[in-house]
Design an enzyme around this catalytic site. Structure first.
Site, mmCIF file in Angstrom:
data_model
loop_
_atom_site.group_PDB
_atom_site.id
_atom_site.type_symbol
_atom_site.label_atom_id
_atom_site.label_comp_id
_atom_site.label_asym_id
_atom_site.label_seq_id
_atom_site.Cartn_x
_atom_site.Cartn_y
_atom_site.Cartn_z
ATOM 1 N N LYS A 24 0.821 -1.212 0.000
ATOM 2 C CA LYS A 24 0.000 0.000 0.000
ATOM 3 C C LYS A 24 0.858 1.267 0.000
ATOM 4 O O LYS A 24 0.357 2.342 -0.305
ATOM 5 C CB LYS A 24 -0.977 -0.013 1.184
ATOM 6 C CG LYS A 24 -2.054 -1.079 1.036
ATOM 7 C CD LYS A 24 -3.094 -1.005 2.136
ATOM 8 C CE LYS A 24 -4.204 -2.026 1.937
ATOM 9 N NZ LYS A 24 -3.764 -3.426 2.275
HETATM 10 C C1 LIG Z 1 -4.463 -4.553 1.634
HETATM 11 C C2 LIG Z 1 -3.706 -5.859 1.644
HETATM 12 C C3 LIG Z 1 -4.078 -6.959 0.820
HETATM 13 C C4 LIG Z 1 -5.296 -6.921 -0.055
HETATM 14 O O1 LIG Z 1 -5.146 -6.078 -1.166
HETATM 15 P P1 LIG Z 1 -6.439 -5.614 -1.984
HETATM 16 O O2 LIG Z 1 -5.947 -4.605 -2.939
HETATM 17 O O3 LIG Z 1 -7.393 -5.059 -0.970
HETATM 18 O O4 LIG Z 1 -6.977 -6.834 -2.651
HETATM 19 C C5 LIG Z 1 -3.283 -8.098 0.817
HETATM 20 N N1 LIG Z 1 -2.200 -8.191 1.621
HETATM 21 C C6 LIG Z 1 -1.817 -7.184 2.428
HETATM 22 C C7 LIG Z 1 -0.627 -7.364 3.303
HETATM 23 C C8 LIG Z 1 -2.553 -5.987 2.472
HETATM 24 O O5 LIG Z 1 -2.172 -4.998 3.296
#
Ligand SMILES: *Cc1c(COP(=O)(O)O)cnc(C)c1O
Length: 461
Positions: free
Chosen positions: A107
């Site tokens: 993210k």
């Molecule tokens: C947010 C997140 C996900 C999921 O990603 P999406 O884009 O919501 O499908 C998977 N793994 C981790 C570690 C995350 O922080």
């Protein structure tokens, strides 16, 4: 370029408006009207380009019409101040490691890009400071706070539930200072979210200060995630010395933003043969692929908790993408199963499940995730985090002998140290970056969960 809403009733928006608003007025998600193909010359030279160069070409296709070239270049370079390496785990299986950023999770890429794009657009609004409100149950707060840290003209307020986030998570947004204020709410996550919602609706407050959200469905957080899929392909091209290969991309998914950005990449020409969406026990999408019926429901708690989503918000984007005439024409086949009329925001013109194998799913229980982490560690020495483990296992189960598979390691295993240590019976070292957060001094503003106190606090800012 203009952006339309997946609900097709709101007026189309400019990039600036789409970024500042996040969600369209009809509660739909913004989609770019045009998804540009990258030219043949790009594919010829991709093996020689740097991550920043690859990403800039992708960013230019999305944002080039709306952001000046020099500024976009700088936004891309500042965002990608860390690598996203492809690491071989075993024959034909590679991890795309997305945990080398400031908060050790994927993210970071979207949050850093959004912060800089918002900054770029802010002066058009008279130069007053933009205030970002974000409620977090743990991980979003750290990515957003760190993404916006030190970005001039923007102040971030992170609201989190007192005593409900882990110490490792908490220190990643309470020790930053500068333009980041952490607010410790005496309540649960839902209270934090309610405070943010009330703030956006309060006229007096909005007249006092410019408020915006940094929601994960924002196009400025979502589209930049395509960068690292192109970079993964570039790295694999180098590893394969130019020989053609059949690439399978497997994405551990929760809200489906990450996989959705790679599907956009594919429409732009990224040579991926097929995709796998790996889920934990929250299997709504998996069931949809099997049955054509989408039945959202409350999420269940798992050890891969960032994927605990029972109604993935980007599902609407995936449906919309594969109903677009330009996309269907470009791909030459229908991707999605025919959803039941009453579950579909609009009739699915995709028709038969011609390309059903193009996206497949997988769903795993906590026991299976733990078993996969142990098995992979014992055979290869690679330490999976619980989210990446879902991706690894789905690849391992579904990869064909003539294919090369890549799964996303979406977070560093040390972010889930307790779980990983317990499952693997190890004492995982904490990376220096995380330790540095833990050494910092916690600064947060304690507030009760009622709106009047929160409003009074913001009115004093
Ligand atoms: C947010 C997140 C996900 C999921 O990603 P999406 O884009 O919501 O499908 C998977 N793994 C981790 C570690 C995350 O922080």
């Amino acid at each position: 370029m203009y952006y339309y809403s997946t609900n097709h009733t709101a007026a189309r928006a400019t990039l600036r408006d789409a970024v500042v608003r996040g969600l369209a007025e009809d509660r739909g998600l913004y989609m770019p009207e045009v998804i540009k193909q990258l030219p043949a010359s790009f594919w010829d030279e991709i093996g020689e380009l740097s991550f920043q160069d690859v990403a800039y070409r992708v960013a230019d296709a999305f944002f080039g019409e709306d952001v000046e070239a020099d500024a976009l270049r700088k936004i891309v370079n500042d965002t990608l101040a860390f690598d996203c390496p492809v690491v071989k785990v075993e024959d034909n299986i590679y991890a795309l490691e997305l945990f080398h950023g400031p908060t050790l999770a994927f993210k970071d890429v979207g949050a850093r890009f959004m912060a800089r794009l918002l900054r770029y657009f802010a002066p058009a609004d008279g130069g007053s400071k933009v205030n970002v409100l974000v409620a977090t149950s743990g991980d979003t707060g750290s990515a957003v706070a760190n993404g916006f840290l030190g970005v001039e003209g923007i102040h971030v307020y992170v609201l989190y539930p007192k005593g409900k986030v882990s110490p490792i998570q908490e220190c990643q947004f309470t020790t930053l200072g500068q333009n980041i204020t952490a607010i410790e709410v005496d309540g649960v996550f839902d209270d934090c979210q309610a405070l943010v919602k009330s703030a956006f609706m309060d006229k007096e407050l909005n007249a006092h200060m410019r408020l915006t959200s940094a929601n994960s469905i924002n196009v400025a957080r979502f589209l930049p995630q395509a960068f690292y899929y192109f970079w993964a392909y570039a790295q694999l091209t180098k590893l394969n010395a130019g020989t053609a290969f059949n690439l399978v991309t497997c994405v551990p998914s929760g809200n489906f933003g990450n996989i959705c950005s790679s599907l956009f990449g594919h429409v732009m020409g990224l040579p991926v043969k097929r995709f796998i969406a790996a889920n934990n026990a929250n299997s709504v999408f998996y069931e949809y692929l099997q049955s054509g019926e989408y039945r959202p429901r409350p999420s269940v708690q798992t050890i891969a908790n960032a994927m605990d989503v029972g109604d993935p918000s980007n599902f609407a984007r995936i449906l919309d993408l594969y109903n677009r005439e330009d996309v269907l024409k470009q791909l030459g086949f229908a991707v999605l199963p025919q959803p039941q009329e009453h579950h579909s925001p609009r009739p699915n013109r995709g028709g038969v499940r011609g390309g059903a194998s193009f996206i497949s799913g997988a769903t795993y229980s906590d026991d299976q995730i733990a078993e996969t982490m142990r098995d992979c560690y014992a055979r290869t020495g690679y330490i999976l985090d619980p989210h990446g483990a879902c991706g690894y296992r789905a690849l391992k189960e579904q990869l064909q002998p003539d294919e090369i598979g890549i799964f996303l390691e979406t977070a560093h295993p040390a972010k889930f140290k307790d779980t990983v240590d317990r499952i693997l019976a190890i004492d995982l070292p904490i990376p220096e970056k995380l330790q540095a957060f833990m050494r910092g001094t916690k600064q947060s503003v304690p507030l009760p969960k009622d709106f009047s106190a929160f409003k009074a606090f913001l009115m004093r800012q």
